[in-house]
Design a protein around this motif. Structure first.
Motif, mmCIF file in Angstrom:
data_model
loop_
_atom_site.group_PDB
_atom_site.id
_atom_site.type_symbol
_atom_site.label_atom_id
_atom_site.label_comp_id
_atom_site.label_asym_id
_atom_site.label_seq_id
_atom_site.Cartn_x
_atom_site.Cartn_y
_atom_site.Cartn_z
ATOM 1 N N GLY A 292 0.831 -1.206 0.000
ATOM 2 C CA GLY A 292 0.000 0.000 0.000
ATOM 3 C C GLY A 292 0.857 1.244 0.000
ATOM 4 N N SER A 293 1.890 1.247 0.859
ATOM 5 C CA SER A 293 2.812 2.378 0.917
ATOM 6 C C SER A 293 3.584 2.523 -0.389
ATOM 7 C CB SER A 293 3.796 2.181 2.075
ATOM 8 O OG SER A 293 4.764 3.195 2.088
ATOM 9 N N VAL A 294 4.112 1.396 -0.887
ATOM 10 C CA VAL A 294 4.871 1.436 -2.143
ATOM 11 C C VAL A 294 3.986 1.912 -3.293
ATOM 12 C CG1 VAL A 294 6.084 0.017 -3.849
ATOM 13 C CG2 VAL A 294 6.506 -0.342 -1.415
ATOM 14 N N THR A 295 2.734 1.421 -3.320
ATOM 15 C CA THR A 295 1.796 1.852 -4.359
ATOM 16 C C THR A 295 1.555 3.346 -4.287
ATOM 17 O OG1 THR A 295 0.665 -0.291 -4.356
ATOM 18 C CG2 THR A 295 -0.545 1.571 -5.246
ATOM 19 N N SER A 296 1.299 3.845 -3.061
ATOM 20 C CA SER A 296 1.059 5.285 -2.888
ATOM 21 C C SER A 296 2.269 6.096 -3.343
ATOM 22 C CB SER A 296 0.733 5.590 -1.422
ATOM 23 O OG SER A 296 -0.460 4.975 -1.024
ATOM 24 N N MET A 297 3.479 5.630 -2.992
ATOM 25 C CA MET A 297 4.693 6.357 -3.370
ATOM 26 C C MET A 297 4.905 6.337 -4.887
ATOM 27 S SD MET A 297 5.668 7.429 -0.470
ATOM 28 C CE MET A 297 4.934 7.005 1.110
ATOM 29 N N ILE A 298 4.620 5.185 -5.516
ATOM 30 C CA ILE A 298 4.768 5.087 -6.970
ATOM 31 C C ILE A 298 3.778 5.994 -7.681
ATOM 32 C CG2 ILE A 298 4.478 3.550 -8.956
ATOM 33 C CD1 ILE A 298 5.578 1.281 -7.235
ATOM 34 N N VAL A 299 2.515 5.942 -7.249
ATOM 35 C CA VAL A 299 1.481 6.781 -7.868
ATOM 36 C C VAL A 299 1.814 8.254 -7.667
ATOM 37 C CG1 VAL A 299 -0.957 7.434 -7.821
ATOM 38 C CG2 VAL A 299 -0.310 5.026 -7.650
ATOM 39 N N ALA A 300 2.246 8.619 -6.447
ATOM 40 C CA ALA A 300 2.586 10.011 -6.164
ATOM 41 C C ALA A 300 3.782 10.475 -6.992
ATOM 42 C CB ALA A 300 2.886 10.183 -4.682
ATOM 43 N N GLY A 301 4.838 9.659 -7.026
ATOM 44 C CA GLY A 301 6.027 10.046 -7.781
ATOM 45 C C GLY A 301 5.779 10.173 -9.263
ATOM 46 N N SER A 302 4.958 9.272 -9.812
ATOM 47 C CA SER A 302 4.694 9.302 -11.254
ATOM 48 C C SER A 302 3.695 10.391 -11.634
ATOM 49 C CB SER A 302 4.161 7.943 -11.719
ATOM 50 O OG SER A 302 2.915 7.652 -11.114
ATOM 51 N N MET B 185 -4.487 11.555 -2.334
ATOM 52 C CA MET B 185 -3.123 11.051 -2.224
ATOM 53 C C MET B 185 -2.450 11.558 -0.952
ATOM 54 S SD MET B 185 -0.859 9.099 -3.315
ATOM 55 C CE MET B 185 -1.843 8.590 -4.716
ATOM 56 N N VAL B 186 -2.712 12.814 -0.559
ATOM 57 C CA VAL B 186 -2.151 13.333 0.688
ATOM 58 C C VAL B 186 -2.655 12.516 1.866
ATOM 59 C CG1 VAL B 186 -2.151 15.296 2.273
ATOM 60 C CG2 VAL B 186 -1.814 15.685 -0.165
ATOM 61 N N ALA B 187 -3.963 12.227 1.889
ATOM 62 C CA ALA B 187 -4.537 11.419 2.971
ATOM 63 C C ALA B 187 -3.952 10.011 2.964
ATOM 64 C CB ALA B 187 -6.059 11.368 2.836
ATOM 65 N N ALA B 188 -3.763 9.442 1.773
ATOM 66 C CA ALA B 188 -3.193 8.095 1.663
ATOM 67 C C ALA B 188 -1.766 8.067 2.193
ATOM 68 C CB ALA B 188 -3.230 7.626 0.214
ATOM 69 N N PHE B 189 -0.999 9.135 1.913
ATOM 70 C CA PHE B 189 0.376 9.236 2.408
ATOM 71 C C PHE B 189 0.421 9.141 3.921
ATOM 72 C CE2 PHE B 189 4.084 10.988 -0.125
ATOM 73 C CZ PHE B 189 3.765 10.245 -1.238
ATOM 74 N N VAL B 190 -0.433 9.930 4.567
ATOM 75 C CA VAL B 190 -0.443 9.949 6.028
ATOM 76 C C VAL B 190 -0.990 8.631 6.571
ATOM 77 C CG1 VAL B 190 -1.313 11.123 8.073
ATOM 78 C CG2 VAL B 190 -0.669 12.450 6.060
ATOM 79 N N GLY B 191 -2.012 8.088 5.904
ATOM 80 C CA GLY B 191 -2.603 6.824 6.340
ATOM 81 C C GLY B 191 -1.620 5.680 6.335
ATOM 82 N N THR B 192 -0.712 5.682 5.371
ATOM 83 C CA THR B 192 0.253 4.586 5.284
ATOM 84 C C THR B 192 1.494 4.828 6.146
ATOM 85 O OG1 THR B 192 1.489 3.190 3.753
ATOM 86 C CG2 THR B 192 1.472 5.510 3.247
ATOM 87 N N THR B 193 1.870 6.102 6.357
ATOM 88 C CA THR B 193 3.097 6.396 7.105
ATOM 89 C C THR B 193 2.833 6.551 8.599
ATOM 90 O OG1 THR B 193 3.844 7.592 5.138
ATOM 91 C CG2 THR B 193 5.164 7.836 7.123
ATOM 92 N N GLY C 208 5.237 11.627 -18.389
ATOM 93 C CA GLY C 208 3.778 11.742 -18.353
ATOM 94 C C GLY C 208 3.069 10.417 -18.190
ATOM 95 N N LYS C 209 3.772 9.402 -17.671
ATOM 96 C CA LYS C 209 3.180 8.060 -17.502
ATOM 97 C C LYS C 209 2.619 7.924 -16.090
ATOM 98 C CE LYS C 209 6.406 5.946 -20.783
ATOM 99 N NZ LYS C 209 7.532 5.015 -20.953
ATOM 100 N N LYS C 210 1.377 7.480 -15.989
ATOM 101 C CA LYS C 210 0.730 7.296 -14.704
ATOM 102 C C LYS C 210 0.501 5.812 -14.430
ATOM 103 C CE LYS C 210 -1.603 11.785 -14.847
ATOM 104 N NZ LYS C 210 -2.898 12.499 -14.764
#
Length: 414
Positions: free
Chosen positions: A25-35, A199-207, A263-265
């Motif tokens: 979940g954390s890795v997914t959030s970080m990948i989605v956020a970074g991309s 995504m901000v909420a997901a970041f905090v939820g996972t960290t 520009g890849k998501k």
């Protein structure tokens, strides 16, 4: 090598904190956020890790000084403690079991993609193979659960977390962002585009995962730490927070360096194969996938453990890993984990949403420790100082703001 392993084992509870915090979940959030957003959310990650470190230390120190675990203390000492503790158990279990479904789905897909990367003919049997992998993984995990030894869980987590950290840092050396982009990420801002608030909420939820803090006293109990280990407990908390930041930031940076400017998501696990392979090559991609797999497997253990541990915490305040209740509840969790692989859902969207829901019990968890820690009758000369109270107070404000942000994000998705 043996000496290094002994040093790692000295930080045992830290690896449980990392296991709860960094999963797929954390890795997914970080990948989605970074991309999608580049490094613009690095400041959220930094604050989350800072406050997480303070909370990990606070819960651990309370356990060492008083000998009490979290929910047991809430039930015993807080006004309306029983309903608060029950609400926390329900909320955390829902979030962790929801995460568990996505973790197993993504981990099974990753193993399949790694196999298909070298043997493309397997793609025609994707559903069957992914399901078989999921059943095999969860069965092995449950068999290890049945052994019921804290020391065994700790050794396995040390192995998974070490592999995860090495893999992601190696990937960062291959694909990385510009230093100026990293520096700009520490400037607070919320992306004003669709999905930014979520995504901000997901970041905090996972960290800042509530399960990480609530389970801390139980794992310290399993480690056998007492008053003589206060300094070690503090160092352990700092190590946990720092490693979570370094590993999570590395994942975000890899996704940013490889995908953002193109520009890849990312909407599916397979997207990482198509996006990273031309840039990093098969070897680097395999290493990144191996790190993601290690992140997933390192979270399966804590997610399976959380419900029976919280119930045991509430009832007796004792670490319980051998009772029939423990085996039955972890068995139910294993069945729940198979939902996404069986029905073939896209696990990535579910993982991000589950991290958002993790935020909502966080304010209760922070308020609870603030109240019980600042009682001189129990803590005596070990009541928290001004700095720790300030950090915990700021973490509460941060959690409330992010929770409100998460509510708005979910309403916007309806």
């Amino acid at each position: 090598m043996l000496a290094m392993f002994k040093k790692l084992m000295a930080f045992g509870p830290a690896f449980f904190a990392i296991g709860y915090t960094i999963g797929t979940g954390s890795v997914t959030s970080m990948i989605v956020a970074g991309s999608t957003y580049g490094m613009s959310l690095l400041w959220v990650l930094f604050l989350s890790c800072l406050f997480s470190g303070a909370l990990i230390y606070a819960y651990g120190n309370y356990a060492i000084v008083t000998g009490e675990t979290a929910l047991y203390a809430f039930r015993k000492h807080l006004k309306f403690g029983k309903p608060i503790a029950i609400l926390i158990i329900v909320g955390v279990t829902f979030g962790q079991w929801n995460s568990l479904m996505g973790i197993l789905g993504i981990s099974s897909n990753i193993i399949f993609e790694m196999l298909a990367l070298y043997s493309p003919s397997l793609n025609q049997y994707k559903y069957e193979l992914v399901l078989a992998i999921a059943v095999s993984v969860i069965s092995i995990m449950y068999a290890i659960m049945l052994i019921g030894k804290y020391s065994l869980f700790e050794k396995i987590l040390v192995m998974f977390v070490s592999c995860m950290g090495i893999s992601f840092v190696f990937s960062l050396l291959v694909v990385h962002p510009m230093p100026a982009e990293v520096a700009a990420g520490f400037v607070p801002s919320i992306p004003n585009i669709e999905g930014g608030k979520m995504m901000v909420a997901a970041f905090v939820g996972t960290t800042m995962a509530a399960a990480t803090f609530l389970s801390r006293p139980l794992f310290i109990q399993g480690k056998g730490w007492g008053m003589e280990n206060q300094k070690q407990q503090k160092k352990d908390a700092i190590v946990a927070a720092c490693l979570v930041f370094v590993i999570s930031a590395s994942v975000m940076a890899v996704a940013h360096g490889a995908l953002f400017h193109e520009g890849k998501k990312i909407t599916h696990v397979l997207d990482m194969v198509n996006a990273l392979e031309p840039i990093a090559g098969k070897t680097a991609l395999t290493v990144f996938f191996f790190g993601t797999l290690a992140a997933g497997l390192s979270s399966v253990f804590p997610c399976l453990l959380i419900a029976p541990l919280l119930i045991a915490d509430y009832r007796s305040g004792k670490l319980d890993t051998k009772s029939s209740q423990f085996k039955a509840i972890t068995g139910v969790a294993c069945i729940v984990a198979l939902i996404i692989p069986v029905f073939g859902f896209n696990p990535i969207k579910g993982q991000i949403l589950s991290q958002v829901f993790n935020v909502f019990v966080l304010p209760l968890v922070i308020i609870g420790i603030l109240v019980v820690m600042n009682n001189p009758a129990r803590m005596k000369s070990h009541t928290p100082g001004k700095l720790l109270n300030l950090l915990l107070g700021l973490s509460l404000i941060f959690a409330l703001v992010i929770s409100a942000n998460g509510v708005i994000a979910i309403i916007e998705q309806l």
